[in-house]
Design a protein around this motif. Structure first.
Motif, mmCIF file in Angstrom:
data_model
loop_
_atom_site.group_PDB
_atom_site.id
_atom_site.type_symbol
_atom_site.label_atom_id
_atom_site.label_comp_id
_atom_site.label_asym_id
_atom_site.label_seq_id
_atom_site.Cartn_x
_atom_site.Cartn_y
_atom_site.Cartn_z
ATOM 1 N N SER A 25 0.851 -1.182 0.000
ATOM 2 C CA SER A 25 0.000 0.000 0.000
ATOM 3 C C SER A 25 0.890 1.235 0.000
ATOM 4 C CB SER A 25 -0.906 0.004 1.231
ATOM 5 O OG SER A 25 -1.793 1.102 1.196
ATOM 6 N N PHE A 26 0.658 2.130 -0.938
ATOM 7 C CA PHE A 26 1.494 3.316 -1.097
ATOM 8 C C PHE A 26 1.434 4.187 0.152
ATOM 9 C CE2 PHE A 26 2.271 7.683 -2.499
ATOM 10 C CZ PHE A 26 3.441 7.535 -3.224
ATOM 11 N N ASP A 27 2.602 4.645 0.606
ATOM 12 C CA ASP A 27 2.667 5.459 1.812
ATOM 13 C C ASP A 27 3.948 6.276 1.780
ATOM 14 O OD1 ASP A 27 2.331 6.573 4.308
ATOM 15 O OD2 ASP A 27 3.001 4.804 5.401
ATOM 16 N N THR A 28 3.820 7.579 1.687
ATOM 17 C CA THR A 28 4.998 8.439 1.708
ATOM 18 C C THR A 28 4.743 9.591 2.662
ATOM 19 O OG1 THR A 28 6.639 9.546 0.314
ATOM 20 C CG2 THR A 28 4.322 9.869 -0.250
ATOM 21 N N GLN A 29 5.729 10.437 2.879
ATOM 22 C CA GLN A 29 5.688 11.368 4.002
ATOM 23 C C GLN A 29 5.473 12.810 3.545
ATOM 24 O OE1 GLN A 29 9.665 9.796 5.082
ATOM 25 N NE2 GLN A 29 8.876 9.735 7.181
ATOM 26 N N PRO B 159 9.151 14.851 1.169
ATOM 27 C CA PRO B 159 8.674 14.429 -0.152
ATOM 28 C C PRO B 159 9.780 13.804 -0.980
ATOM 29 C CG PRO B 159 8.968 16.805 -0.086
ATOM 30 C CD PRO B 159 9.150 16.314 1.325
ATOM 31 N N THR B 160 9.393 13.122 -2.017
ATOM 32 C CA THR B 160 10.335 12.408 -2.871
ATOM 33 C C THR B 160 11.423 13.337 -3.404
ATOM 34 O OG1 THR B 160 8.622 10.828 -3.517
ATOM 35 C CG2 THR B 160 10.540 10.999 -4.955
ATOM 36 N N LEU B 161 11.049 14.533 -3.852
ATOM 37 C CA LEU B 161 12.054 15.427 -4.427
ATOM 38 C C LEU B 161 13.051 15.921 -3.380
ATOM 39 C CD1 LEU B 161 10.299 17.571 -7.194
ATOM 40 C CD2 LEU B 161 11.567 15.417 -7.377
ATOM 41 N N ALA C 205 17.000 15.497 -3.589
ATOM 42 C CA ALA C 205 17.945 16.584 -3.329
ATOM 43 C C ALA C 205 18.996 16.184 -2.296
ATOM 44 C CB ALA C 205 17.191 17.827 -2.865
ATOM 45 N N ASP C 206 18.583 15.367 -1.317
ATOM 46 C CA ASP C 206 19.500 14.906 -0.273
ATOM 47 C C ASP C 206 20.360 13.736 -0.723
ATOM 48 O OD1 ASP C 206 18.455 16.806 1.407
ATOM 49 O OD2 ASP C 206 17.184 15.413 2.544
ATOM 50 N N ASN C 207 20.097 13.247 -1.951
ATOM 51 C CA ASN C 207 20.778 12.045 -2.446
ATOM 52 C C ASN C 207 20.607 10.880 -1.485
ATOM 53 O OD1 ASN C 207 22.258 10.613 -4.384
ATOM 54 N ND2 ASN C 207 24.196 11.004 -3.352
ATOM 55 N N ASN C 208 19.424 10.798 -0.912
ATOM 56 C CA ASN C 208 19.085 9.735 0.034
ATOM 57 C C ASN C 208 18.464 8.578 -0.751
ATOM 58 O OD1 ASN C 208 17.991 8.066 2.000
ATOM 59 N ND2 ASN C 208 17.394 9.755 3.326
ATOM 60 N N GLN C 209 19.127 7.470 -0.830
ATOM 61 C CA GLN C 209 18.687 6.339 -1.642
ATOM 62 C C GLN C 209 18.047 5.223 -0.816
ATOM 63 O OE1 GLN C 209 18.776 6.317 -5.086
ATOM 64 N NE2 GLN C 209 19.319 8.477 -4.751
ATOM 65 N N THR C 210 17.719 5.510 0.432
ATOM 66 C CA THR C 210 17.116 4.475 1.286
ATOM 67 C C THR C 210 15.604 4.456 1.088
ATOM 68 O OG1 THR C 210 17.011 6.042 3.139
ATOM 69 C CG2 THR C 210 18.959 4.602 2.993
ATOM 70 N N TRP C 211 15.210 4.150 -0.135
ATOM 71 C CA TRP C 211 13.786 4.117 -0.452
ATOM 72 C C TRP C 211 13.114 2.964 0.284
ATOM 73 C CZ3 TRP C 211 12.572 8.425 -2.813
ATOM 74 C CH2 TRP C 211 13.536 9.056 -3.609
ATOM 75 N N LEU C 212 11.966 3.241 0.867
ATOM 76 C CA LEU C 212 11.220 2.225 1.589
ATOM 77 C C LEU C 212 10.262 1.520 0.629
ATOM 78 C CD1 LEU C 212 10.359 4.278 4.800
ATOM 79 C CD2 LEU C 212 12.289 2.719 4.431
ATOM 80 N N ALA C 213 9.974 0.260 0.932
ATOM 81 C CA ALA C 213 9.089 -0.518 0.056
ATOM 82 C C ALA C 213 7.736 0.157 -0.089
ATOM 83 C CB ALA C 213 8.921 -1.932 0.608
ATOM 84 N N ARG C 214 7.241 0.745 0.996
ATOM 85 C CA ARG C 214 5.909 1.331 0.937
ATOM 86 C C ARG C 214 5.859 2.615 0.088
ATOM 87 N NH1 ARG C 214 7.555 2.753 6.318
ATOM 88 N NH2 ARG C 214 7.600 5.025 6.658
#
Length: 522
Positions: A361-365, A369-371, A375-384
């Motif tokens: 189930s899609f869930d983001t913060q 936000p994704t952008l 910008a932070d070059n944070n690649q720890t994408w969560l499955a959700r």
């Protein structure tokens, strides 16, 4: 006799619509190519109906600037008063009007009492302007109450959102452009109440429907639109120009748009019903004959029409693909770099219902936000977060989306038109690949996923950004029916100052008011 043109747009939620204001058109058109009632295919020097608008856009040098104030109040579009959100104090709200190639600037102020917001321009592809897509938790943090945000984008000629009109060349001639006809279902509850009802008691049923923001009160799904005793000439779908076809009725799913030409009758005192008929095949409703407007040729007449509806078949599918033939031929590739199969599921948890795609189930913060993560070059994408990475340019991507549920879903992709290669009932497998329509398939940005069926769509990685793909039923998206495409991440253009400022404003508001996120974030 006049040939009239208007846009029919079907909505699932209230969106600013039809009170128009615009600036004068100042740029000069080449005298050898004048867009007029006798030659709508023409536009400006070097641009006409045959221009490949995916690769070439005029730059008029004209800026269309608007100021929108989003606020809480109450309104009664059908006679039943309820809480609503208005733009500039009106419902429907102001229309954005621009020419193909103009620059559009919209200043949005959030005057809501207790809600963050963002403004998404439905149908605008935002070519290389992903940060202007207006999707909280994806392209920006929500605009906090009391804060403002400025959106700026080029008027690409392929979309409308509520009150957006982009003037451009057309595939048939007409005399007068009447603007929009908006069709939408209407609820006597707030969006939050509807989400709760959907989670605990199944899909809510709309008690009414509106045409251009009004009706009387005495569902979701697809409308069949018609004007009694008039033919409709359809010249564009989701603002992709198509070879014109004629019909007496038009099947319009939520979020879809059609450009339609109607030939007016000679002056008559007779009045005619304009009908938006919810389809019972995908709507539990008793409104099949109650969502109507009136076409009058004589304004002195006040009597109701006595005209009869055309016969129609009750169904929820899109218009036939052989009718939706794009004027500009762009073939899909038979080779592709990426392929995804998305299965739609539902998961019932404690007092909640979640929609899943491939068991997630899609869930983001809101606050990250994704952008900002890009910008932070944070690649720890969560499955959700349901991120599909598309790093390479100009590659074809195929999606097979399948749903086992006996319910149709309007699927919308941000940032792109997609090619509709196939759809049907049952399951799709690779052995059916030879049956895909690759030559000049219909292109649009919203299509109906058939109940207990599938769709096969294709897109090309030509637009860097974080793009949402979701069901256009509002509470389905809120319940997680979405994925996001992270396209050509290294090429995404960002204004870090604006991104950080908006997120700081939101984070301060969220801490001060103890805001807790309960849904998918979009």
């Amino acid at each position: 006799m006049h040939v009239l043109s208007f846009i029919i747009h079907s909505l699932i939620t209230i969106i600013p619509a039809a009170s128009a204001f615009s600036l004068p058109f100042k740029h000069t058109r080449d005298s050898s190519c004048v867009n007029s009632a006798s030659n709508r295919a023409c536009w400006t020097d070097g641009f006409d109906i045959s221009t490949n608008y995916y690769e070439k856009v005029p730059d008029t040098g004209v800026v269309r600037e608007y100021w929108f104030n989003v606020e809480n109040t109450t309104a009664a579009p059908d006679g039943v008063e309820m809480p609503v959100q208005l733009i500039n104090g009106s419902f429907p709200g102001p229309t954005i009007i621009a020419d193909w190639g103009d620059t559009v600037v919209i200043h949005v102020t959030n005057s809501l009492q207790n809600n963050g917001t963002g403004l998404h321009f439905h149908g605008i592809r935002q070519n290389f302007t992903n940060q202007m897509d207006g999707v909280p938790s994806i392209t920006q943090c929500p605009i906090a109450p009391g804060e403002s945000y400025t959106y700026r984008w080029r008027a690409a000629w392929d979309g409308v959102f509520g009150g957006i009109i982009i003037n451009g060349p057309a595939t048939a001639n007409y005399d007068i452009d009447l603007g929009h006809v908006f069709l939408n279902d209407w609820y006597h509850q707030t969006a939050d109440q509807l989400v709760l009802e959907a989670a605990t008691g199944g899909p809510p049923t709309a008690p009414n429907g509106l045409i251009n923001g009004t009706n009387t009160w005495g569902d979701k799904g697809t409308f069949v639109s018609m004007i009694d005793d008039h033919n409709l000439e359809v010249i564009a779908n989701d603002f992709v120009p198509i070879h014109p076809f004629n019909t007496t009725q038009l099947s319009i799913g939520m979020g879809q748009r059609y450009d339609v030409i109607v030939t007016a009758k000679e002056l008559t005192s007779e009045n005619f019903w304009l009908r938006a008929i919810p389809q019972e095949a995908c709507s539990e409703t008793d409104l099949t004959s109650k969502v109507k407007g009136i076409i009058r040729y004589d304004n002195s007449s006040t009597v109701d029409p006595t005209t009869s509806a055309y016969e129609y078949t009750d169904f929820c599918a899109d218009e036939e693909s052989f009718d939706l033939i794009p004027y500009l031929q762009v073939n899909a590739s038979d080779t592709y770099a990426y392929g995804e199969k998305e299965e739609v599921e539902v998961q019932v948890t404690d007092n909640a219902m979640l929609w899943l795609m491939n068991k997630t189930s899609f869930d983001t913060q809101w606050e990250y936000p994704t952008l900002m993560q890009v910008a932070d070059n944070n690649q720890t994408w969560l499955a959700r977060q349901r991120v599909i990475h598309l790093p390479e340019a100009n590659r074809w991507v195929y999606f097979v989306i399948h749903s086992p549920f006996a319910q149709d879903h309007p699927m919308h992709l941000h940032g792109h038109d997609f090619w509709v290669l196939d759809s049907g009932y049952g399951n799709f497998d690779l052995s059916m690949k030879c049956e895909l329509t690759l030559v000049n398939a219909p292109r649009r940005d919203v299509l109906m996923l058939p109940a207990s069926g599938y769709v096969v769509i294709a897109m090309k990685t030509v637009n860097p950004g974080a793009w949402l793909m979701h069901c256009h039923i509002a509470w389905h998206t809120s319940e997680g029916f979405a994925i996001q495409l992270l396209e050509r991440e290294s090429e995404i253009r960002l204004n870090d100052e604006v991104l950080n400022s908006t997120c700081k404003g939101w984070q301060n508001y969220a801490v001060e008011d103890d805001v807790v996120q309960h849904d998918s974030g979009v």
